[in-house]
Design an enzyme around this catalytic site. Sequence first.
Site, PDB file in Angstrom:
ATOM      1  N   TYR A  94       0.844  -1.206   0.000  1.00 19.78           N
ATOM      2  CA  TYR A  94       0.000   0.000   0.000  1.00 19.78           C
ATOM      3  C   TYR A  94       0.875   1.249   0.000  1.00 19.78           C
ATOM      4  O   TYR A  94       0.678   2.171  -0.791  1.00 19.78           O
ATOM      5  CB  TYR A  94      -0.932   0.010   1.233  1.00 19.78           C
ATOM      6  CG  TYR A  94      -1.703   1.306   1.361  1.00 19.78           C
ATOM      7  CD1 TYR A  94      -2.797   1.561   0.525  1.00 19.78           C
ATOM      8  CD2 TYR A  94      -1.328   2.291   2.277  1.00 19.78           C
ATOM      9  CE1 TYR A  94      -3.484   2.768   0.614  1.00 19.78           C
ATOM     10  CE2 TYR A  94      -2.020   3.490   2.367  1.00 19.78           C
ATOM     11  CZ  TYR A  94      -3.096   3.715   1.541  1.00 19.78           C
ATOM     12  OH  TYR A  94      -3.785   4.913   1.617  1.00 19.78           O
TER      13      TYR A  94
HETATM   14  O1  NJP Z   1     -11.615   5.477   2.483  1.00 20.43           O
HETATM   15  P1  NJP Z   1     -13.068   4.994   2.002  1.00 20.43           P
HETATM   16  P2  NJP Z   1     -10.942   6.921   2.554  1.00 20.43           P
HETATM   17  N1  NJP Z   1     -13.458   2.689  -8.566  1.00 20.43           N
HETATM   18  O2  NJP Z   1     -12.957   3.517   1.945  1.00 20.43           O
HETATM   19  C1  NJP Z   1     -13.752   4.444  -3.780  1.00 20.43           C
HETATM   20  C2  NJP Z   1      -6.516   7.497   1.021  1.00 20.43           C
HETATM   21  N2  NJP Z   1      -6.000   7.518   2.368  1.00 20.43           N
HETATM   22  O3  NJP Z   1     -11.887   8.013   2.386  1.00 20.43           O
HETATM   23  O4  NJP Z   1     -16.347   2.377  -5.296  1.00 20.43           O
HETATM   24  C3  NJP Z   1     -14.090   3.771  -8.072  1.00 20.43           C
HETATM   25  O5  NJP Z   1     -14.104   5.622   2.852  1.00 20.43           O
HETATM   26  C4  NJP Z   1     -14.792   3.950  -2.788  1.00 20.43           C
HETATM   27  O6  NJP Z   1     -16.075   3.889  -3.379  1.00 20.43           O
HETATM   28  P3  NJP Z   1     -16.836   2.557  -3.900  1.00 20.43           P
HETATM   29  C5  NJP Z   1      -6.966   6.163   0.481  1.00 20.43           C
HETATM   30  O7  NJP Z   1      -5.879   5.384   0.032  1.00 20.43           O
HETATM   31  C6  NJP Z   1      -6.758   7.170   3.427  1.00 20.43           C
HETATM   32  O8  NJP Z   1     -10.077   6.887   3.747  1.00 20.43           O
HETATM   33  O9  NJP Z   1     -18.259   2.977  -3.831  1.00 20.43           O
HETATM   34  N3  NJP Z   1     -14.078   4.111  -6.788  1.00 20.43           N
HETATM   35  C7  NJP Z   1     -14.803   5.081  -1.777  1.00 20.43           C
HETATM   36  O10 NJP Z   1     -15.619   6.148  -2.229  1.00 20.43           O
HETATM   37  C8  NJP Z   1      -7.836   6.637  -0.667  1.00 20.43           C
HETATM   38  O11 NJP Z   1      -7.041   6.927  -1.797  1.00 20.43           O
HETATM   39  C9  NJP Z   1      -6.218   7.211   4.702  1.00 20.43           C
HETATM   40  O12 NJP Z   1     -16.446   1.445  -2.988  1.00 20.43           O
HETATM   41  C10 NJP Z   1     -13.392   3.319  -5.945  1.00 20.43           C
HETATM   42  C11 NJP Z   1     -13.352   5.551  -1.770  1.00 20.43           C
HETATM   43  O13 NJP Z   1     -12.738   5.041  -2.977  1.00 20.43           O
HETATM   44  C12 NJP Z   1      -8.447   7.933  -0.146  1.00 20.43           C
HETATM   45  O14 NJP Z   1      -7.668   8.294   0.987  1.00 20.43           O
HETATM   46  C13 NJP Z   1      -4.907   7.606   4.892  1.00 20.43           C
HETATM   47  C14 NJP Z   1     -12.712   2.179  -6.380  1.00 20.43           C
HETATM   48  C15 NJP Z   1     -12.619   5.032  -0.572  1.00 20.43           C
HETATM   49  O15 NJP Z   1     -13.212   5.618   0.548  1.00 20.43           O
HETATM   50  C16 NJP Z   1      -9.890   7.836   0.299  1.00 20.43           C
HETATM   51  O16 NJP Z   1      -9.985   6.814   1.274  1.00 20.43           O
HETATM   52  C17 NJP Z   1      -4.156   7.945   3.794  1.00 20.43           C
HETATM   53  C18 NJP Z   1     -12.765   1.878  -7.756  1.00 20.43           C
HETATM   54  N4  NJP Z   1     -12.144   0.801  -8.268  1.00 20.43           N
HETATM   55  C19 NJP Z   1      -4.695   7.908   2.537  1.00 20.43           C
HETATM   56  N5  NJP Z   1     -12.128   1.585  -5.302  1.00 20.43           N
HETATM   57  C20 NJP Z   1      -6.989   6.824   5.904  1.00 20.43           C
HETATM   58  N6  NJP Z   1      -8.303   6.614   5.821  1.00 20.43           N
HETATM   59  O17 NJP Z   1      -6.372   6.724   6.993  1.00 20.43           O
HETATM   60  C21 NJP Z   1     -12.440   2.343  -4.233  1.00 20.43           C
HETATM   61  O18 NJP Z   1      -2.884   8.307   3.978  1.00 20.43           O
HETATM   62  N7  NJP Z   1     -13.202   3.391  -4.612  1.00 20.43           N
END
Ligand code: NJP
Length: 229
Positions: free
Chosen positions: A148
């Site tokens: 990651y």
């Molecule tokens: O997590 P989460 P975060 N195509 O799981 C979407 C980074 N980050 O807000 O498709 C399209 O609530 C998924 O939507 P769905 C992390 O790496 C986090 O924390 O409906 N969309 C959801 O909206 C990421 O880059 C932390 O399942 C896709 C979203 O992505 C970003 O922050 C720390 C998809 C994920 O939301 C947002 O994460 C850090 C696809 N193939 C960086 N796959 C942390 N939380 O601590 C997933 O340093 N999504």
Amino acid sequence: QNGVLLITGASSGIGAATARAAAREGYKLVLAARSSDKLTALAQELGPENVLACELDVTNMEQQQAMVEQALETFGRLDGVFANAGRGGSPGGFSEADHDAWREMILTNIYGVGLTIQACLPALKRSKGHVLLTGSAAGRTTIPGSMYSATKWAVTGIGYNLREELRGTGMRVTLIEPGMVDTPFFDEPPTYALDDRDIANAVIYALAQPAHVDVNEILIRPTPPLSEE
Ligand code: NJP
């Protein structure tokens, strides 16, 4: 009236919090993720006339291009993209991790970010727009055995290289680099963490700067709890 902002990964966590903050600032929004039910609910909350909800998988270029076409048909322009969709991988380090989980994560976190940028660039060049990327504090430090973290080092590289490619176009590139944020990203809440609104605030700050200010990176970590006496 603040232009049109496209956010991937808008169905939960940081993306949804940023959508709420940007709506308060007067942006029209294009919200993308795979969960159309969550996007529809968010669009209802924010005012459907201001939001285009797009069900898409960021690893699919046809869907990305269709989203941008629909955005331009609906709002006529695109002023910013927040390429934020991402996922975690498998724990266990390089000797033990589930390599199929790696594939999904690498495709989403690196390839998907590249596709979002490529799909949006023609419209953003016309508006001298802003590209924001969700990297990570994990893309700035070493974490033993973490693929990651490696994907987020790649996002850091995408941000740096894209900024050089766009030099002289008037466009700006901002890397948003969160530490732990309490979102559905984690199965269990972290012991101490940022709130998704803390990251949304950083995005709004970068977007709000005047045209001559290019906020390159914002690295945000939660303050460690007070140590016991
Ligand atoms: O997590 P989460 P975060 N195509 O799981 C979407 C980074 N980050 O807000 O498709 C399209 O609530 C998924 O939507 P769905 C992390 O790496 C986090 O924390 O409906 N969309 C959801 O909206 C990421 O880059 C932390 O399942 C896709 C979203 O992505 C970003 O922050 C720390 C998809 C994920 O939301 C947002 O994460 C850090 C696809 N193939 C960086 N796959 C942390 N939380 O601590 C997933 O340093 N999504």
